[in-house]
Design an enzyme around this catalytic site. Sequence first.
Site, PDB file in Angstrom:
ATOM      1  NE  ARG A 135      -3.488  -2.287   2.831  1.00  0.00           N
ATOM      2  CZ  ARG A 135      -3.181  -3.437   3.421  1.00  0.00           C
ATOM      3  NH1 ARG A 135      -1.958  -3.616   3.912  1.00  0.00           N
ATOM      4  NH2 ARG A 135      -4.080  -4.402   3.505  1.00  0.00           N
ATOM      5  CE  LYS A 160      -7.749  -1.695   5.751  1.00  0.00           C
ATOM      6  NZ  LYS A 160      -8.518  -1.872   4.497  1.00  0.00           N
ATOM      7  CG  HIS A 225      -4.988   0.039  -3.573  1.00  0.00           C
ATOM      8  ND1 HIS A 225      -4.243   0.067  -2.402  1.00  0.00           N
ATOM      9  CD2 HIS A 225      -5.866  -0.985  -3.430  1.00  0.00           C
ATOM     10  CE1 HIS A 225      -4.664  -0.894  -1.595  1.00  0.00           C
ATOM     11  NE2 HIS A 225      -5.643  -1.553  -2.195  1.00  0.00           N
ATOM     12  NE  ARG A 228      -3.089  -4.177  -0.982  1.00  0.00           N
ATOM     13  CZ  ARG A 228      -2.572  -4.936  -0.044  1.00  0.00           C
ATOM     14  NH1 ARG A 228      -1.260  -5.071   0.044  1.00  0.00           N
ATOM     15  NH2 ARG A 228      -3.341  -5.566   0.826  1.00  0.00           N
ATOM     16  CG  HIS A 251      -6.254  -9.451   1.815  1.00  0.00           C
ATOM     17  ND1 HIS A 251      -6.455  -9.852   0.503  1.00  0.00           N
ATOM     18  CD2 HIS A 251      -6.151  -8.094   1.779  1.00  0.00           C
ATOM     19  CE1 HIS A 251      -6.468  -8.793  -0.277  1.00  0.00           C
ATOM     20  NE2 HIS A 251      -6.283  -7.718   0.465  1.00  0.00           N
ATOM     21  CE1 TYR A 260      -6.717  -7.784  -6.513  1.00  0.00           C
ATOM     22  CE2 TYR A 260      -6.488  -9.021  -4.490  1.00  0.00           C
ATOM     23  CZ  TYR A 260      -6.501  -7.821  -5.157  1.00  0.00           C
ATOM     24  OH  TYR A 260      -6.308  -6.646  -4.470  1.00  0.00           O
TER      25      TYR A 260
END
Length: 286
Positions: A135, A160, A225, A228, A251, A260
């Site tokens: 990120r 995150k 982003h 990513r 995640h 994805y």
Amino acid sequence: MADLSPLRRRMIEDMTVRNLSPATQRSYISAVSKFSRYFGRSPDRLELEDVRAFQVHLVSTGISWPALNQIVCALRFFYGVTLGEALIPERIPYAREPRKLPVVLSADEVVQFLEAVSSLKSRAALTTAYAAGLRASEVAGLRIEDIDSARGVIQVRHGKGAKDRNVMLSPQLLGILRTYWRLAHPRLYLFPGRDEDHPIDPTVLHAACRSAVKAAGLTKRVTLHTLRHSFATHLLENGTDIRIIQVLLGHNNLSSTARYTQVATHTIRATQSPLDRLSLEVTPSG
């Protein structure tokens, strides 16, 4: 904090002891302040029906769902933690996320984009973002010591959710970063700002991204982003297990990574249709 109201001071303390990042704290304080100003009353005198009216107002202004959900998070924290109202937070609904597929660049478009970045520092930073799936804030916060060439990994600190993780250090990226280091001589942060003791502001990287998109002549809606998203999709297309991609991206839920599979065109093309298992005569008889 001498001039802070007791209520704001208490909320800041609540966020601090729970190790919320400074950026999250600023966002939460701003959201609760906006809520208070809208009604012209202290937020501890506002009730659930006021929250509902405020959400209706925000939606009418065309606010994006991520911005609305950030405010929802702030209000849920304020009522549930700072005011200790256990039943209210669960009754403050989140906005429903639109089901949009992420924009993904092809391998050639990634090269085209990165070669269009004019600044040495920004090119090295954006290349790192793609090579490791980082990120913007994670790229900006990298320190020189986080590049572990001996182990072949990059340590991402305070990602995150304030989580640390390791991602791969591409040999090609390592060569690029060594060339960058020899030319730029950063001391503490890999990508420092104007002040060597502070990291580059992510807004600088976002601006460099916009300039590169324009210079490269790309027609897709590309943001930082997007690099990513492209990282994850390209790994999936090359056969990387989706659970490994989940760990690399940081995640919590596999469902966040699974989207994805919807844009991994190589994987989609390689998947056999059930039609191919049938012996079907195309030309009608008779």
